[in-house]
Design an enzyme around this catalytic site. Structure first.
Site, PDB file in Angstrom:
ATOM      1  N   ARG A 119       0.821  -1.223   0.081  1.00 25.63           N
ATOM      2  CA  ARG A 119      -0.101   0.073   0.046  1.00 25.63           C
ATOM      3  C   ARG A 119       0.775   1.179   0.033  1.00 25.63           C
ATOM      4  O   ARG A 119       1.917   1.287   0.295  1.00 25.63           O
ATOM      5  CB  ARG A 119      -0.664   0.021   1.279  1.00 25.63           C
ATOM      6  CG  ARG A 119      -2.195  -0.724   1.200  1.00 25.63           C
ATOM      7  CD  ARG A 119      -3.097  -0.589   2.426  1.00 25.63           C
ATOM      8  NE  ARG A 119      -2.520   0.035   3.629  1.00 25.63           N
ATOM      9  CZ  ARG A 119      -3.299   1.065   4.270  1.00 25.63           C
ATOM     10  NH1 ARG A 119      -4.305   1.628   3.705  1.00 25.63           N
ATOM     11  NH2 ARG A 119      -2.711   1.350   5.222  1.00 25.63           N
ATOM     12  N   LYS A 184       4.401  -9.528  10.868  1.00 28.60           N
ATOM     13  CA  LYS A 184       3.378  -9.605   9.884  1.00 28.60           C
ATOM     14  C   LYS A 184       3.823 -10.749   8.917  1.00 28.60           C
ATOM     15  O   LYS A 184       4.953 -10.954   8.557  1.00 28.60           O
ATOM     16  CB  LYS A 184       3.908  -8.172   9.057  1.00 28.60           C
ATOM     17  CG  LYS A 184       2.904  -7.991   7.659  1.00 28.60           C
ATOM     18  CD  LYS A 184       3.179  -6.675   7.145  1.00 28.60           C
ATOM     19  CE  LYS A 184       2.470  -6.577   5.722  1.00 28.60           C
ATOM     20  NZ  LYS A 184       2.092  -5.146   5.424  1.00 28.60           N
ATOM     21  N   ARG A 319      -1.408   1.683  14.398  1.00 32.35           N
ATOM     22  CA  ARG A 319      -0.331   1.018  15.130  1.00 32.35           C
ATOM     23  C   ARG A 319      -0.671   1.090  16.411  1.00 32.35           C
ATOM     24  O   ARG A 319      -1.587   1.870  17.089  1.00 32.35           O
ATOM     25  CB  ARG A 319       0.836   2.005  14.972  1.00 32.35           C
ATOM     26  CG  ARG A 319       1.378   2.338  13.573  1.00 32.35           C
ATOM     27  CD  ARG A 319       2.395   1.158  13.165  1.00 32.35           C
ATOM     28  NE  ARG A 319       2.831   1.323  11.882  1.00 32.35           N
ATOM     29  CZ  ARG A 319       2.146   0.963  10.637  1.00 32.35           C
ATOM     30  NH1 ARG A 319       0.887   0.455  10.881  1.00 32.35           N
ATOM     31  NH2 ARG A 319       2.663   1.368   9.513  1.00 32.35           N
TER      32      ARG A 319
HETATM   33  P1  ATP Z   1      -0.250  -0.272   7.165  1.00 31.72           P
HETATM   34  O1  ATP Z   1      -0.859  -1.214   6.332  1.00 31.72           O
HETATM   35  O2  ATP Z   1      -0.609  -0.269   8.520  1.00 31.72           O
HETATM   36  O3  ATP Z   1      -0.040   1.077   6.606  1.00 31.72           O
HETATM   37  P2  ATP Z   1       2.626  -1.348   6.643  1.00 31.72           P
HETATM   38  O4  ATP Z   1       4.028  -0.705   7.148  1.00 31.72           O
HETATM   39  O5  ATP Z   1       2.365  -2.863   6.963  1.00 31.72           O
HETATM   40  O6  ATP Z   1       1.418  -0.756   7.428  1.00 31.72           O
HETATM   41  P3  ATP Z   1       1.799  -1.938   4.174  1.00 31.72           P
HETATM   42  O7  ATP Z   1       1.680  -0.980   3.063  1.00 31.72           O
HETATM   43  O8  ATP Z   1       0.619  -2.609   4.418  1.00 31.72           O
HETATM   44  O9  ATP Z   1       2.305  -1.168   5.085  1.00 31.72           O
HETATM   45  O10 ATP Z   1       2.978  -2.954   3.801  1.00 31.72           O
HETATM   46  C1  ATP Z   1       4.331  -2.761   3.098  1.00 31.72           C
HETATM   47  C2  ATP Z   1       5.229  -2.948   4.258  1.00 31.72           C
HETATM   48  O11 ATP Z   1       5.473  -4.375   4.692  1.00 31.72           O
HETATM   49  C3  ATP Z   1       6.533  -2.536   3.924  1.00 31.72           C
HETATM   50  O12 ATP Z   1       7.031  -1.022   4.199  1.00 31.72           O
HETATM   51  C4  ATP Z   1       7.463  -3.362   4.779  1.00 31.72           C
HETATM   52  O13 ATP Z   1       7.615  -2.962   6.060  1.00 31.72           O
HETATM   53  C5  ATP Z   1       6.648  -4.732   4.764  1.00 31.72           C
HETATM   54  N1  ATP Z   1       7.008  -5.899   3.976  1.00 31.72           N
HETATM   55  C6  ATP Z   1       7.600  -5.655   2.783  1.00 31.72           C
HETATM   56  N2  ATP Z   1       7.647  -7.078   2.303  1.00 31.72           N
HETATM   57  C7  ATP Z   1       7.368  -7.809   3.323  1.00 31.72           C
HETATM   58  C8  ATP Z   1       7.299  -9.249   3.283  1.00 31.72           C
HETATM   59  N3  ATP Z   1       7.549  -9.968   2.339  1.00 31.72           N
HETATM   60  N4  ATP Z   1       6.851  -9.898   4.351  1.00 31.72           N
HETATM   61  C9  ATP Z   1       6.286  -8.978   5.407  1.00 31.72           C
HETATM   62  N5  ATP Z   1       6.429  -7.787   5.467  1.00 31.72           N
HETATM   63  C10 ATP Z   1       6.961  -7.136   4.231  1.00 31.72           C
HETATM   64  C1  BTN Z   2       0.770  -4.698   1.718  1.00 33.71           C
HETATM   65  O1  BTN Z   2       0.887  -5.519   2.970  1.00 33.71           O
HETATM   66  O2  BTN Z   2       0.986  -3.493   1.713  1.00 33.71           O
HETATM   67  C2  BTN Z   2       0.184  -5.563   0.728  1.00 33.71           C
HETATM   68  C3  BTN Z   2       1.378  -6.345   0.159  1.00 33.71           C
HETATM   69  C4  BTN Z   2       0.639  -6.971  -1.051  1.00 33.71           C
HETATM   70  C5  BTN Z   2       1.716  -7.742  -1.784  1.00 33.71           C
HETATM   71  C6  BTN Z   2       1.199  -8.553  -3.047  1.00 33.71           C
HETATM   72  S1  BTN Z   2       2.256  -9.738  -3.695  1.00 33.71           S
HETATM   73  C7  BTN Z   2       1.457 -10.004  -4.921  1.00 33.71           C
HETATM   74  C8  BTN Z   2       0.637  -8.616  -5.521  1.00 33.71           C
HETATM   75  N1  BTN Z   2       1.391  -8.058  -6.344  1.00 33.71           N
HETATM   76  C9  BTN Z   2       1.964  -7.003  -5.929  1.00 33.71           C
HETATM   77  O3  BTN Z   2       2.932  -6.211  -6.468  1.00 33.71           O
HETATM   78  N2  BTN Z   2       1.591  -6.808  -4.524  1.00 33.71           N
HETATM   79  C10 BTN Z   2       0.684  -7.985  -4.129  1.00 33.71           C
END
Ligand code: ATP
Ligand code: BTN
Length: 327
Positions: A119, A184, A319
């Protein structure tokens, strides 16, 4: 987009037969020097490709993971539209580029994403042949406002698929994260193609960690986990992909009519922050309060000084109040 040179892509494709390939043969096939082959090998190792080498025999994949397999997924899910790719920029983008020539339920999965995304423009770490990078196409006959709770329903479908695979103890964090003991495990990214008033074309992306190579986990700037760590079960990615497809098909079927209403109780059981002191972050504004779950539209409910404040999706992040990670 992060990049993978053409030579490295070719090498990766060559190694996919899982046999040994000598350096001499690789040089010939790629029409490059041995030094160049070494650079390609380093490039592949950087993206999480684990190579095994033996004197006199050359290189082969060291992965013990079973590969993604279209036929196996079809056999378990009964679905007919699945595209299994080796490398892609983003499985979400791959489907978005094909709208509207897709049927509901068309699924794209890949062994590797060059530019996996989360996101708000964040990066999704996508090492090679390690996890599940899954995207699912669905058109809804409703206005965009009605889709507000969709990521919550997708979270529930993901937990159902994991439970079917024998994985217990998974929880959800509003609006798009799948957690195990405050770490996560997976994330959801729903993207829309230009929609008309009464039809929304969506791509539902799920990134689910199965077995993280140590070098790749270091790049993630928050606590994370994978199925290999939380369960002693040998996870079959093909079966899990099939379960995800089946659960999504089942839960999304009536979503445009019923919305989230039938799933509210299930959400409350899975929600990991219920009753906790939290911060709600929108850009650089932080609102603190007690997290009281969701309403039937999937909006976030925060209690502050005895009053309820409602937050709706988009750019909102949640958070724990005492968490250092208030980015
Ligand atoms: P929120 O969704 O609450 O805004 P978030 O920091 O989890 O918070 P997202 O956009 O949901 O943001 O997820 C992207 C984030 O997830 C990245 O910035 C990183 O911190 C984390 N991330 C990236 N790749 C992975 C992975 N393979 N497994 C777990 N976490 C990951
Ligand atoms: C998040 O936590 O912000 C969402 C992560 C979503 C990752 C998946 S992997 C398959 C699909 N292709 C992408 O580029 N993103 C989603």
């Amino acid at each position: 987009m992060s990049d993978l040179s053409n030579g490295s892509r070719l090498l990766l494709t060559l190694l996919c037969d899982r046999k040994f390939h000598s350096k001499g043969k690789i040089c010939k096939l790629l029409n490059v020097s041995a030094v160049c082959v070494n650079d390609h090998i380093k490039e592949l190792q950087k993206i999480g490709v684990d190579l095994y080498t033996e004197q006199g025999r050359g290189y082969q994949f060291a992965h013990t993971t079973l590969w993604l397999d279209e036929e196996k997924i079809k056999a378990v899910s009964g679905a007919k539209n699945i595209s299994v790719l080796l490398i892609v920029d983003s499985t979400n983008q791959w489907l978005l580029d094909k709208i509207p020539n897709l049927e509901n339920g068309h699924t794209c999965i890949a062994e590797f994403q060059l530019a996996g995304r989360g996101r708000l423009g964040k990066k999704w770490i996508s090492p090679f042949a390690s996890h599940i990078y899954f995207s699912y196409y669905q058109a809804f006959n409703c206005s965009i406002e009605k889709l507000a709770g969709l990521s919550l329903l997708v979270g529930i479908a993901t937990v159902n698929a994991l439970e079917k695979s024998g994985i217990k103890g998974i929880s959800l964090k509003w609006p798009n994260d799948i957690y195990y003991q405050n770490k996560k495990l997976a994330g959801i990214l729903i993207e829309l193609s230009a929609s008309s008033k009464n039809i929304c074309y969506t791509v539902i992306g799920i990134g689910l960690n199965v077995k993280m190579p140590a070098s790749q986990g270091k790049q993630i700037d928050q606590s994370w986990t994978d199925l290999n760590t939380i369960s002693h079960l040998d996870i079959d990615r093909n079966q899990l992909v099939a379960f995800l497809m089946t659960e999504l098909a089942c839960l999304l079927k009536d979503f445009e009519i019923t919305g989230l209403r039938p799933y509210i109780d299930r959400w409350f059981k899975l929600d990991c922050f219920l009753g906790k002191q939290v911060n709600v972050i929108i850009a650089d504004k932080i609102t603190s309060g007690i997290y009281r779950g969701i309403n039937t539209s999937g909006s976030l409910l925060i209690e502050q000084h005895g009053k309820t404040i409602i937050f709706t999706g988009g750019e909102v992040s949640l958070r724990l109040h005492n968490c250092n990670d208030n980015k």
